[in-house]
Design an enzyme around this catalytic site. Structure first.
Site, PDB file in Angstrom:
ATOM      1  N   SER A   9     -39.955   4.137  11.892  1.00  0.00           N
ATOM      2  CA  SER A   9     -40.880   3.580  10.061  1.00  0.00           C
ATOM      3  C   SER A   9     -39.934   4.357   9.217  1.00  0.00           C
ATOM      4  CB  SER A   9     -42.107   3.763   9.983  1.00  0.00           C
ATOM      5  OG  SER A   9     -42.952   3.226   8.828  1.00  0.00           O
ATOM      6  N   HIS A  34     -38.738  -0.336  12.270  1.00  0.00           N
ATOM      7  CA  HIS A  34     -40.112  -1.185  10.714  1.00  0.00           C
ATOM      8  C   HIS A  34     -40.430  -0.666   9.761  1.00  0.00           C
ATOM      9  CE1 HIS A  34     -44.404  -1.520  10.930  1.00  0.00           C
ATOM     10  NE2 HIS A  34     -44.393  -0.991   9.772  1.00  0.00           N
ATOM     11  N   ASP A  36     -41.632  -1.213   5.947  1.00  0.00           N
ATOM     12  CA  ASP A  36     -42.946  -1.252   5.335  1.00  0.00           C
ATOM     13  C   ASP A  36     -42.426  -1.937   3.858  1.00  0.00           C
ATOM     14  OD1 ASP A  36     -44.551  -0.445   7.633  1.00  0.00           O
ATOM     15  OD2 ASP A  36     -43.801   1.499   7.955  1.00  0.00           O
ATOM     16  N   MET A  38     -45.200  -2.639   0.651  1.00  0.00           N
ATOM     17  CA  MET A  38     -46.360  -2.627  -0.424  1.00  0.00           C
ATOM     18  C   MET A  38     -46.463  -3.113  -2.120  1.00  0.00           C
ATOM     19  SD  MET A  38     -46.909   0.823   1.077  1.00  0.00           S
ATOM     20  CE  MET A  38     -47.483   1.422   3.266  1.00  0.00           C
ATOM     21  N   HIS A  67     -43.344  -4.899   8.222  1.00  0.00           N
ATOM     22  CA  HIS A  67     -44.820  -5.146   7.716  1.00  0.00           C
ATOM     23  C   HIS A  67     -44.788  -6.048   6.829  1.00  0.00           C
ATOM     24  CE1 HIS A  67     -47.934  -2.054   8.702  1.00  0.00           C
ATOM     25  NE2 HIS A  67     -48.667  -3.878   8.451  1.00  0.00           N
ATOM     26  N   MET A  69     -47.456  -5.656   3.571  1.00  0.00           N
ATOM     27  CA  MET A  69     -48.531  -5.057   2.944  1.00  0.00           C
ATOM     28  C   MET A  69     -48.765  -5.481   1.632  1.00  0.00           C
ATOM     29  SD  MET A  69     -48.824  -1.346   5.045  1.00  0.00           S
ATOM     30  CE  MET A  69     -47.008  -1.925   5.427  1.00  0.00           C
ATOM     31  N   MET A 138     -53.796  -1.980  13.601  1.00  0.00           N
ATOM     32  CA  MET A 138     -53.355  -0.702  12.592  1.00  0.00           C
ATOM     33  C   MET A 138     -54.347   0.195  13.201  1.00  0.00           C
ATOM     34  SD  MET A 138     -50.782  -1.513  10.230  1.00  0.00           S
ATOM     35  CE  MET A 138     -51.276   0.626   9.805  1.00  0.00           C
ATOM     36  N   ASP A 172     -49.583   0.878  14.576  1.00  0.00           N
ATOM     37  CA  ASP A 172     -49.064   0.986  13.529  1.00  0.00           C
ATOM     38  C   ASP A 172     -50.144   2.696  13.092  1.00  0.00           C
ATOM     39  OD1 ASP A 172     -47.754   1.894  11.658  1.00  0.00           O
ATOM     40  OD2 ASP A 172     -47.553  -0.046  10.886  1.00  0.00           O
ATOM     41  N   GLY A 173     -49.168   3.255  13.233  1.00  0.00           N
ATOM     42  CA  GLY A 173     -50.161   4.692  12.174  1.00  0.00           C
ATOM     43  C   GLY A 173     -50.581   6.158  13.404  1.00  0.00           C
ATOM     44  N   GLY A 194     -43.787   6.648  12.658  1.00  0.00           N
ATOM     45  CA  GLY A 194     -42.651   7.245  10.823  1.00  0.00           C
ATOM     46  C   GLY A 194     -42.821   8.655  10.756  1.00  0.00           C
TER      47      GLY A 194
HETATM   48  C1  DX5 Z   1     -48.090   2.470   6.775  1.00  0.00           C
HETATM   49  C2  DX5 Z   1     -47.646   2.133   7.608  1.00  0.00           C
HETATM   50  C3  DX5 Z   1     -46.791   2.925   8.263  1.00  0.00           C
HETATM   51  C4  DX5 Z   1     -46.670   4.298   8.470  1.00  0.00           C
HETATM   52  C5  DX5 Z   1     -46.339   5.275   8.971  1.00  0.00           C
HETATM   53  O1  DX5 Z   1     -49.656   1.653   6.333  1.00  0.00           O
HETATM   54  O2  DX5 Z   1     -47.815   0.490   7.875  1.00  0.00           O
HETATM   55  O3  DX5 Z   1     -45.825   1.764   9.870  1.00  0.00           O
HETATM   56  O4  DX5 Z   1     -45.286   4.504   7.873  1.00  0.00           O
HETATM   57  O5  DX5 Z   1     -46.799   6.569   9.544  1.00  0.00           O
HETATM   58  P1  DX5 Z   1     -47.308   7.839  10.179  1.00  0.00           P
HETATM   59  O6  DX5 Z   1     -46.364   7.307  11.620  1.00  0.00           O
HETATM   60  O7  DX5 Z   1     -46.419   9.027   9.418  1.00  0.00           O
HETATM   61  O8  DX5 Z   1     -48.540   7.695  10.512  1.00  0.00           O
HETATM   62 ZN    ZN Z   2     -46.237  -0.259   9.001  1.00  0.00          ZN
END
Ligand code: DX5
Ligand code: ZN
Length: 214
Positions: A9, A34, A36, A38, A67, A69, A138, A172-173, A194
């Site tokens: 990510s 990946h 993200d 937002m 992704h 969000m 998630m 993810d997460g 990430g």
């Molecule tokens: C959170 C994102 C993730 C995030 C994951 O909302 O969707 O993709 O970057 O981060 P880590 O791997 O640090 O939990």
């Molecule tokens: Zn994500």
């Protein structure tokens, strides 16, 4: 059994050198990038938009896993297709017309995924799963990197795997070389990471997530 794929990510990347970071991930053996997105509404944070995706598209042949969000993602599907997305993931909780958004994404010839927040039950997938390429579980509340893996995600992965033996299940997460193992055992095959990947040597960290393939 679906092969294991690693999807770093770029939320945890150095945004001032994003193009170089994507090149480095490809060299380090990543399968997907990946990305993200937002909007500050669906999640409390704001990250980046389609123009940034477009600007890094030329740097890499990796699969761009976008992704979303964002509230009412149907408004922006065309923008992300044009920016170079290969897979577009929308949240069940973000639209009133999930079936319609799925068909819209498919109409552009890109792959489609649906994501579930930690409190969202698997039952919502019942009438749409046959239309999907991927389900994104998630395993933290979306919005930020660096959070702790929520262990009830494992049960959710198992339930989705019972619904379909072929579908890609992405998690993810909070994914690390520790948490990934139970996710693989539960039936997931694509892992977003990430903070874990970006806080070490990219190549070693990516390799350490490929448990089953070692
Ligand atoms: C959170 C994102 C993730 C995030 C994951 O909302 O969707 O993709 O970057 O981060 P880590 O791997 O640090 O939990
Ligand atoms: Zn994500």
């Amino acid at each position: 059994m679906n092969s294991i794929k690693i999807a770093p990510s770029i939320l945890s990347a150095d945004f001032s050198r994003l193009g170089e970071e994507v090149v480095a991930l490809e060299r380090a053996g990543a399968d997907y990038v990946h990305i993200d997105i937002m909007d500050g509404m669906f999640v409390p944070n704001i990250s980046l938009g389609a123009p940034v995706v477009k600007s890094i598209r030329g740097k890499s042949n990796l699969i761009f896993d976008v992704h979303l969000m964002i509230e009412n993602p149907e408004r922006y599907i065309e923008d992300f297709v044009k920016a170079g997305a290969d897979i577009i993931v929308v949240h069940v909780e973000a639209t009133k017309h999930l079936h319609r958004v799925i068909q819209l994404i498919k109409s552009y010839g890109v792959k489609v995924g649906v994501s579930l927040n930690p409190a969202t039950p698997v039952e919502v997938l019942k009438y749409i799963i046959d239309d999907l390429d991927m389900v994104l579980v998630m395993s933290v509340n979306p919005g930020f990197g660096g959070q702790t893996f929520i262990s009830s995600s494992l049960k959710k992965i198992r339930e989705i795997r019972l619904l379909s033996s072929e579908i890609d299940i992405e998690v993810d997460g909070g994914i690390t070389d520790e948490t990934v193992k139970a996710c693989i055992e539960a039936g997931a095959n694509i892992f977003v990471a990430g903070s874990y990947i970006f806080s070490g040597d990219y190549c070693e960290r990516i390799k350490s997530l490929r448990w089953r393939d070692e």
